[in-house]
Structures are given as structure tokens and as C-alpha cells.
Design a protein around this motif. Sequence first.
Motif, PDB file in Angstrom:
ATOM      1  N   ALA A 245      26.588  82.096  18.065  1.00 17.40           N
ATOM      2  CA  ALA A 245      25.546  81.709  16.984  1.00 17.40           C
ATOM      3  C   ALA A 245      24.779  83.059  17.051  1.00 17.40           C
ATOM      4  O   ALA A 245      24.188  83.421  18.103  1.00 17.40           O
ATOM      5  CB  ALA A 245      24.792  80.641  17.137  1.00 17.40           C
ATOM      6  N   PRO A 246      24.353  83.854  15.851  1.00 16.52           N
ATOM      7  CA  PRO A 246      23.591  84.931  15.929  1.00 16.52           C
ATOM      8  C   PRO A 246      22.006  84.763  15.943  1.00 16.52           C
ATOM      9  O   PRO A 246      21.548  85.497  16.568  1.00 16.52           O
ATOM     10  CB  PRO A 246      23.894  85.676  14.817  1.00 16.52           C
ATOM     11  N   PHE A 247      21.716  83.557  15.621  1.00 16.87           N
ATOM     12  CA  PHE A 247      20.314  83.280  15.803  1.00 16.87           C
ATOM     13  C   PHE A 247      20.170  82.126  16.703  1.00 16.87           C
ATOM     14  O   PHE A 247      20.404  80.991  16.609  1.00 16.87           O
ATOM     15  CB  PHE A 247      19.726  82.929  14.253  1.00 16.87           C
TER      16      PHE A 247
ATOM     17  N   GLU B  80      24.135  87.762   7.522  1.00 15.46           N
ATOM     18  CA  GLU B  80      24.294  87.886   8.802  1.00 15.46           C
ATOM     19  C   GLU B  80      25.119  86.912   9.713  1.00 15.46           C
ATOM     20  O   GLU B  80      25.954  87.210  10.714  1.00 15.46           O
ATOM     21  CB  GLU B  80      22.936  88.257   9.557  1.00 15.46           C
ATOM     22  N   GLY B  81      25.042  85.803   9.299  1.00 16.25           N
ATOM     23  CA  GLY B  81      25.674  84.655   9.866  1.00 16.25           C
ATOM     24  C   GLY B  81      26.632  84.280   8.671  1.00 16.25           C
ATOM     25  O   GLY B  81      26.595  84.508   7.607  1.00 16.25           O
ATOM     26  N   LEU B  82      27.658  83.144   9.166  1.00 16.80           N
ATOM     27  CA  LEU B  82      28.520  82.683   8.400  1.00 16.80           C
ATOM     28  C   LEU B  82      28.617  81.261   8.285  1.00 16.80           C
ATOM     29  O   LEU B  82      28.436  80.662   9.230  1.00 16.80           O
ATOM     30  CB  LEU B  82      30.094  83.122   8.907  1.00 16.80           C
TER      31      LEU B  82
ATOM     32  N   PHE C 265      34.752  90.622  12.226  1.00 17.74           N
ATOM     33  CA  PHE C 265      33.763  91.504  11.978  1.00 17.74           C
ATOM     34  C   PHE C 265      33.517  92.088  13.432  1.00 17.74           C
ATOM     35  O   PHE C 265      33.261  93.504  13.410  1.00 17.74           O
ATOM     36  CB  PHE C 265      32.381  90.798  11.713  1.00 17.74           C
ATOM     37  N   ALA C 266      33.791  91.700  14.559  1.00 14.91           N
ATOM     38  CA  ALA C 266      33.779  92.468  15.764  1.00 14.91           C
ATOM     39  C   ALA C 266      35.061  93.665  15.848  1.00 14.91           C
ATOM     40  O   ALA C 266      34.916  94.488  16.070  1.00 14.91           O
ATOM     41  CB  ALA C 266      34.093  91.426  17.063  1.00 14.91           C
ATOM     42  N   ALA C 267      36.143  93.017  15.066  1.00 13.78           N
ATOM     43  CA  ALA C 267      37.236  93.943  15.389  1.00 13.78           C
ATOM     44  C   ALA C 267      37.207  95.125  14.253  1.00 13.78           C
ATOM     45  O   ALA C 267      37.610  95.958  14.529  1.00 13.78           O
ATOM     46  CB  ALA C 267      38.613  93.154  14.765  1.00 13.78           C
ATOM     47  N   LEU C 268      36.359  95.036  13.003  1.00 19.61           N
ATOM     48  CA  LEU C 268      36.013  95.993  12.281  1.00 19.61           C
ATOM     49  C   LEU C 268      34.990  96.755  12.763  1.00 19.61           C
ATOM     50  O   LEU C 268      34.499  97.853  11.901  1.00 19.61           O
ATOM     51  CB  LEU C 268      35.770  95.027  10.898  1.00 19.61           C
ATOM     52  N   GLY C 269      34.254  96.729  13.981  1.00 16.05           N
ATOM     53  CA  GLY C 269      32.877  97.408  14.194  1.00 16.05           C
ATOM     54  C   GLY C 269      31.607  97.042  13.130  1.00 16.05           C
ATOM     55  O   GLY C 269      31.007  97.890  12.993  1.00 16.05           O
ATOM     56  N   LEU C 270      31.600  95.981  12.714  1.00 14.16           N
ATOM     57  CA  LEU C 270      30.717  95.607  11.600  1.00 14.16           C
ATOM     58  C   LEU C 270      29.520  94.612  12.266  1.00 14.16           C
ATOM     59  O   LEU C 270      29.157  93.807  11.272  1.00 14.16           O
ATOM     60  CB  LEU C 270      31.278  94.839  10.337  1.00 14.16           C
ATOM     61  N   ARG C 271      29.365  94.538  13.549  1.00 12.68           N
ATOM     62  CA  ARG C 271      28.183  93.680  14.141  1.00 12.68           C
ATOM     63  C   ARG C 271      27.197  94.409  14.474  1.00 12.68           C
ATOM     64  O   ARG C 271      27.392  95.624  14.943  1.00 12.68           O
ATOM     65  CB  ARG C 271      29.148  92.910  15.280  1.00 12.68           C
ATOM     66  N   ARG C 272      26.011  93.795  14.446  1.00 21.75           N
ATOM     67  CA  ARG C 272      24.998  94.438  15.006  1.00 21.75           C
ATOM     68  C   ARG C 272      25.191  94.660  16.427  1.00 21.75           C
ATOM     69  O   ARG C 272      25.538  93.772  17.215  1.00 21.75           O
ATOM     70  CB  ARG C 272      23.569  93.621  14.803  1.00 21.75           C
ATOM     71  N   PRO C 273      24.287  95.680  17.077  1.00 21.47           N
ATOM     72  CA  PRO C 273      24.446  95.826  18.605  1.00 21.47           C
ATOM     73  C   PRO C 273      24.193  94.774  19.450  1.00 21.47           C
ATOM     74  O   PRO C 273      23.013  94.125  19.111  1.00 21.47           O
ATOM     75  CB  PRO C 273      23.805  97.123  18.738  1.00 21.47           C
ATOM     76  N   SER C 274      24.653  94.417  20.329  1.00 23.14           N
ATOM     77  CA  SER C 274      24.393  93.655  21.219  1.00 23.14           C
ATOM     78  C   SER C 274      24.191  92.041  20.553  1.00 23.14           C
ATOM     79  O   SER C 274      23.377  91.109  20.991  1.00 23.14           O
ATOM     80  CB  SER C 274      23.144  93.765  22.313  1.00 23.14           C
ATOM     81  N   SER C 275      24.899  91.827  19.665  1.00 18.47           N
ATOM     82  CA  SER C 275      24.697  90.607  18.732  1.00 18.47           C
ATOM     83  C   SER C 275      26.109  90.347  17.999  1.00 18.47           C
ATOM     84  O   SER C 275      26.848  90.853  17.905  1.00 18.47           O
ATOM     85  CB  SER C 275      23.590  90.673  17.532  1.00 18.47           C
TER      86      SER C 275
ATOM     87  N   LEU D 273      28.289  97.070   6.458  1.00 28.33           N
ATOM     88  CA  LEU D 273      29.446  96.237   5.794  1.00 28.33           C
ATOM     89  C   LEU D 273      29.551  96.717   4.368  1.00 28.33           C
ATOM     90  O   LEU D 273      30.261  97.024   3.814  1.00 28.33           O
ATOM     91  CB  LEU D 273      29.310  94.640   5.953  1.00 28.33           C
ATOM     92  N   ARG D 274      28.305  96.621   3.762  1.00 26.08           N
ATOM     93  CA  ARG D 274      28.066  96.742   2.214  1.00 26.08           C
ATOM     94  C   ARG D 274      28.347  98.418   2.051  1.00 26.08           C
ATOM     95  O   ARG D 274      29.096  98.797   1.133  1.00 26.08           O
ATOM     96  CB  ARG D 274      26.680  96.390   1.640  1.00 26.08           C
TER      97      ARG D 274
END
Length: 369
Positions: free
Chosen positions: A165-167, A218-220, A260-270, A278-279
Motif C-alpha cells: 500500500a502506498p500510504f 497515486e493509489g488504486l 506501473f512498476a514495469a512501466l517505470g511509473l512509480r514514485r522513487p522508493s514507493s 504518467l500523465r
Amino acid sequence: MDTAKPRLDLLRSMTDEHVLRTLMRGARATRAEIAAATGISKPTISDSVRRLTAAGLLVDTGERTTGRGRVGSYYSLAPDVGAALVVEIAPRGVTGEAVDAFGAVLARTSVPLDRAAGEARTARALTEVAGALTGQVTGGLRVAVVSAADPVDRRTGALVHLPDAPFLVGTLAPVPLLAPLVDGPVLVDNDVNWAARAEMAVGGAADVGDFVYLHLGEGLGCAVVSDGEVRRGHGGLAGEIAHLYTPGPDGTAMPFTAVFAALGLRRPSSTAVDVDALRAAAAGDDALRAVLATAVCGVLLAAVSLVDPEIAVLGGEWGADLVPDVTGRLGTAARHVPVTAGRVAEPQLAGARADAVERLRAAIVARTR
């Protein structure tokens, strides 16, 4: 057994509720206006107004009607009937509002946080916000409604820690933290569920009783609405879609969050989605939009198969951007539904606020019994 008095008490209680709810729909009214609005006789309304004024729930505003005919006095809810507390716990911080029975925001305050805030700091921010608002309203806080950007245990109101979970705020329990500051009940639910309620009331799913609301930010997250009710599941975890398998960039099935990890679209260390990246990337890359739309369609098709919604609503920071792409791909599936964008600003707060107003009104009415 003499049933006359219980019957009379019930009739008085019902009349008092009609008077209060009529005044909750407007700032003020005369006894004659209340009688006309409720269809109850003027003498009965006058008796009720006297009772409610003596109980401290109504006040004579001092304003009088003008023009021909008998002068009438305007009445309104007493200023000290109290307010509702509305709180949003999100990665950016804790935001609180004190809302009156008309739905007006009396005061608002925030304490900033970051995604690594942790349970203790978030708890301090929550009590700080509630404490500040308590001192800004007359009559105290009667009820509280909390929107949290984490899953919520439906039995305890505590937040639930899930992997990735991101938060992350552990098992933060808002109910015992707020109970000393609120006279009545404290209700906690997930922010996506509140957003779905707002969209059902006045947004993209207005008057639709069966739909799914997909939060893409940021979350899903996902809210499932069936027969006009948000379905929360056994433990409150219905709609937690981060680990639902869907097609990834190379067509291989993977957890939705891993796309999103595979696409490199995550925030660093999160594990949080980098919304800005992404946008920006999707705006000029049709292939990327296709990958994202395909992944979202995989999630929606699972929902369509399991809960049979009438429509799907895409919300969150980037959900609306993908509506055309998702609509095109979903339309070729054996089972598909119309897809629309969310329309309510700050839907999680709007949904929580609307519920808080109804609970506050019910609490005010309950004081007449």
C-alpha cells in the motif's frame, strides 16, 4: 393500559421532527410557512415551535414578516445545536471541516503529512485537526465522519495495513482518537467508497444503483455499488484491486500495481503511481495509453463478470484521461458496460460531508425524543 399518553408523545415527536427537518432545508421560516410546507395545522406547529424553543433547538431570529396581514416571527435552528466533523486522512495530510446542519462549512483546517508519516504522526495530526475545529464551533461536534486513504476494518473503524500500500499508517484507529472530542458516533470508511457515494448522488453515476467506481491516482482502488449501497465485504476490503491480475506491458498477467512498476511509473522508493510522470508520458504516447487502457480493462472486466454493474465510473487524478481509450477496448469484449468519467470535485470529501450532514440532522432530531 392507558395508551393515550404514548400515542400523544409519538405524535408530538413526529411533529417536532417535521418542524426541524423543514428548518434544516432553509435558513429560517415562520410558523405559517412551516405549516404550509408540512401540511400540519398552524396550532399544532405553534405548539411544536414552543417545545423546540424551550428545549434550546430553535430560536426566534428577531426578524418579522412585513406587508399586509398578521406579523409573523421567523425561527431558525439554534446556533448551539452543534456541528459535524468531516476528516480526510490522505498522503498529503489530514484535512478537517466543521459542517453545520445546512451543509455549510463553518471552519476548515489541515495538517500536512507525507507518505512516510507513519501511525504516530498521523494520529497526532488527526487529533490536532479535530481539537482545532472543536474550538471554532458553538455547541460542539455531535458526529464525525472520516475518509481514509487506506482500507478500513468495517467492524472497528481501524485502518488495515496491506502489503505494497502506498500510504502506510499501520493500524491507525480514528474512533478512539476522536471519541473524546465528539459527543456522538464516529464513522470511518475508505476514501474510494465515499467518492463513489458522491458520484452516485450528483456525479457520473447520478441515480444509478449498480456501478463500479475505479479510482486511478497515486493509489488504486475500486468501490462496488449494488442496489444503491456500497458493498464493503466481510472485513471492509471489497474493491482492493492493487493485486488483481491483469495484462501487463508485454501481455503477461501480473498484479495491477506491478504494471506501473514495469512501466517505470512509480514514485522513487514507493509503490505510489507517479501521476505527473504518467500523465506527461501518456499525453504523447499512444502505445503507453494502450497498455494502460488494457490493464484498466482487465480490472473492469473482472468487475463486470462478478458484480454485473450498469456502468463504470473512472475517477482519480488520471482516470478521466483514459475514458476514451478504455471505452474503445472494453466495447469489443463479450460483456461490457458504458464508461464515464467522475464529475465531482474532491469526491471523497463531498461524499463524507453529505453523510455527516445527514447524521448531524438525525442527531438533532433525536434530541426531541
